[in-house]
Design an enzyme around this catalytic site. Structure first.
Site, PDB file in Angstrom:
ATOM      1  N   ASP A  49      -4.287   7.800   9.675  1.00  0.00           N
ATOM      2  CA  ASP A  49      -4.712   6.403   9.917  1.00  0.00           C
ATOM      3  C   ASP A  49      -3.660   5.611  10.686  1.00  0.00           C
ATOM      4  O   ASP A  49      -3.890   4.465  11.062  1.00  0.00           O
ATOM      5  CB  ASP A  49      -5.079   5.706   8.601  1.00  0.00           C
ATOM      6  CG  ASP A  49      -3.874   5.476   7.673  1.00  0.00           C
ATOM      7  OD1 ASP A  49      -2.730   5.867   8.026  1.00  0.00           O
ATOM      8  OD2 ASP A  49      -4.073   4.905   6.590  1.00  0.00           O
ATOM      9  N   SER A 104       0.788  -1.232   0.000  1.00  0.00           N
ATOM     10  CA  SER A 104       0.000   0.000   0.000  1.00  0.00           C
ATOM     11  C   SER A 104       0.822   1.285   0.000  1.00  0.00           C
ATOM     12  O   SER A 104       0.424   2.270  -0.622  1.00  0.00           O
ATOM     13  CB  SER A 104      -0.932   0.014   1.216  1.00  0.00           C
ATOM     14  OG  SER A 104      -0.222  -0.299   2.384  1.00  0.00           O
ATOM     15  N   HIS A 163      -0.329   4.342   7.161  1.00  0.00           N
ATOM     16  CA  HIS A 163       0.228   4.644   5.837  1.00  0.00           C
ATOM     17  C   HIS A 163       0.935   5.993   5.808  1.00  0.00           C
ATOM     18  O   HIS A 163       0.573   6.904   6.557  1.00  0.00           O
ATOM     19  CB  HIS A 163      -0.893   4.636   4.790  1.00  0.00           C
ATOM     20  CG  HIS A 163      -1.531   3.303   4.651  1.00  0.00           C
ATOM     21  ND1 HIS A 163      -2.819   3.041   5.075  1.00  0.00           N
ATOM     22  CD2 HIS A 163      -1.051   2.135   4.161  1.00  0.00           C
ATOM     23  CE1 HIS A 163      -3.100   1.769   4.834  1.00  0.00           C
ATOM     24  NE2 HIS A 163      -2.054   1.196   4.288  1.00  0.00           N
TER      25      HIS A 163
HETATM   26  C1  NAG Z   1       3.937   2.418   5.657  1.00  0.00           C
HETATM   27  O1  NAG Z   1       5.160   3.032   5.996  1.00  0.00           O
HETATM   28  C2  NAG Z   1       5.235   3.500   7.336  1.00  0.00           C
HETATM   29  C3  NAG Z   1       6.538   4.241   7.496  1.00  0.00           C
HETATM   30  O2  NAG Z   1       7.601   3.378   7.348  1.00  0.00           O
HETATM   31  C4  NAG Z   1       5.117   2.311   8.284  1.00  0.00           C
HETATM   32  O3  NAG Z   1       5.110   2.773   9.603  1.00  0.00           O
HETATM   33  C5  NAG Z   1       3.820   1.554   7.998  1.00  0.00           C
HETATM   34  O4  NAG Z   1       3.779   0.400   8.796  1.00  0.00           O
HETATM   35  C6  NAG Z   1       3.734   1.182   6.542  1.00  0.00           C
HETATM   36  N1  NAG Z   1       2.438   0.600   6.311  1.00  0.00           N
HETATM   37  C7  NAG Z   1       2.269  -0.465   5.544  1.00  0.00           C
HETATM   38  C8  NAG Z   1       0.880  -1.009   5.472  1.00  0.00           C
HETATM   39  O5  NAG Z   1       3.176  -0.982   4.919  1.00  0.00           O
END
Ligand code: NAG
Ligand code: NAG
Ligand code: NAG
Ligand code: NAG
Ligand code: NAG
Ligand code: NAG
Length: 271
Positions: free
Chosen positions: A235, A37, A238
């Site tokens: 959220d 995502s 993301h």
């Molecule tokens: C998206 O990136 C953020 C920053 O690294 C992280 O904290 C988050 O878990 C990530 N989300 C997904 C669904 O990969």
């Protein structure tokens, strides 16, 4: 899923549709965008609604195209993954920011062709050779190349889904290495530049294992940008719009550091 594949086959009996060459440039620089995502883009999405804010760095430009689900080129307009990652509401991702940043730094690059392939929540096993998302990515990339152009890099941001259990985390490095090797082999681009994003602050407990796996990849022409410090949105899951803009610029910087002809031995780098 089967009905869906059947529909695709009905619509495109050969899996690949010729692109409209009257509207496209035959010397495109083509980039694959794949992963989960954060690569697809959720910037500006709150409660499944995209706020429609497109920052200046992500504005459309007639030199930046994207390959649609129907395998034709159109001027890229955020959110560029919506027809591929249709399982969720898409928002701003790093792709258009990346492309605008490349254009700004290298005005002679010509037309940039983005090939969105990322799908939220996918684990690395769902990208293994022969899987649906893997095949979709190959098909889309081959279709993109049919209109002329050169595959310049794979941009890859994935791993969150593999932080959930220890076994997946432990197998991640070998799976990732195989994925990169398979993509290069199947696309007949043995030294294809790959720019991956190293994870931070994951939802699952095995962040360190995945990060170490990513940073320990022993393949040439793989570069890593670090998501450490990038902000998540409201959220808490993301990257925010501004973080996606920043990530796109970091990916562009990493790409430009490969030099103008990454296939040449003098740019043969360990990442
Ligand atoms: C998206 O990136 C953020 C920053 O690294 C992280 O904290 C988050 O878990 C990530 N989300 C997904 C669904 O990969
Ligand atoms: C990829 O293309 C092949 C060959 O045209 C086709 O059989 C297959 O269904 C396609 N797969 C996907 C996931 O698009
Ligand atoms: C290609 O694009 C041009 C300009 O948008 C359009 O006029 C033409 O009909 C298209 N051709 C095909 C085969 O789709
Ligand atoms: C598209 O990008 C080029 C190169 O950066 C720039 O000169 C041009 O002004 C941009 N066009 C638009 C409409 O932003
Ligand atoms: C195609 O694009 C590449 C990369 O921008 C450039 O080096 C090359 O000169 C271009 N070739 C032609 C025929 O325009
Ligand atoms: C990956 O995700 C798929 C779909 O959610 C699931 O069926 C599969 O068990 C997962 N594989 C691994 C190795 O976690």
């Amino acid at each position: 899923m089967l009905a869906y594949i059947f529909l695709i086959l009905l619509a495109h009996p050969f899996g690949v549709i010729p692109t409209n060459t009257t509207t496209t440039n035959g010397n495109k620089s083509i980039f694959i965008l794949a992963g989960q995502s954060n690569m697809s883009g959720r910037g500006g999405v709150v409660n499944n609604n995209f706020d429609c804010y497109i920052p200046p760095e992500c504005q459309s430009n007639s030199s930046i195209l994207r390959l649609t689900k129907g395998l034709s080129w159109e001027v890229a307009k955020e959110p560029i993954h919506q027809d591929i990652d249709y399982y969720a509401t898409c928002g701003i991702g790093p792709g258009v920011s990346f492309a605008n940043s490349i254009l700004k730094n290298d005005p002679n690059i010509g037309v940039i062709g983005l090939v969105p392939c990322a799908v939220g929540s996918t684990n690395i096993s769902q990208w293994s050779q022969g899987s649906f998302f893997y095949n979709q990515m190959l098909n889309r990339t081959r279709a993109a190349l049919q209109g002329g152009g050169m595959l310049r890099a794979l941009l890859w941001y994935q791993g969150e889904s593999d932080t959930l259990n220890l076994e997946d985390a432990e197998l991640y490095k070998s799976r990732l290495q195989k994925f990169f090797t398979d993509v290069r082999y199947d696309l007949d681009t043995p030294s294809l530049p790959i720019i991956q994003v190293a994870l931070t602050t994951t939802l699952g407990p095995y962040e360190e294992e995945i990060r170490e796996a990513q940073l320990g990849i022993q393949l040439p022409n793989v570069r890593t940008v670090d998501a450490n410090g990038l902000k998540v949105g409201p959220d808490n899951v993301h990257l925010s719009t501004s973080a996606e803009v920043q990530l796109g610029q970091m990916l562009a910087q990493a790409f430009l550091e490969f030099g103008s002809d990454p296939a040449q031995p003098h740019n043969f780098l360990k990442g």
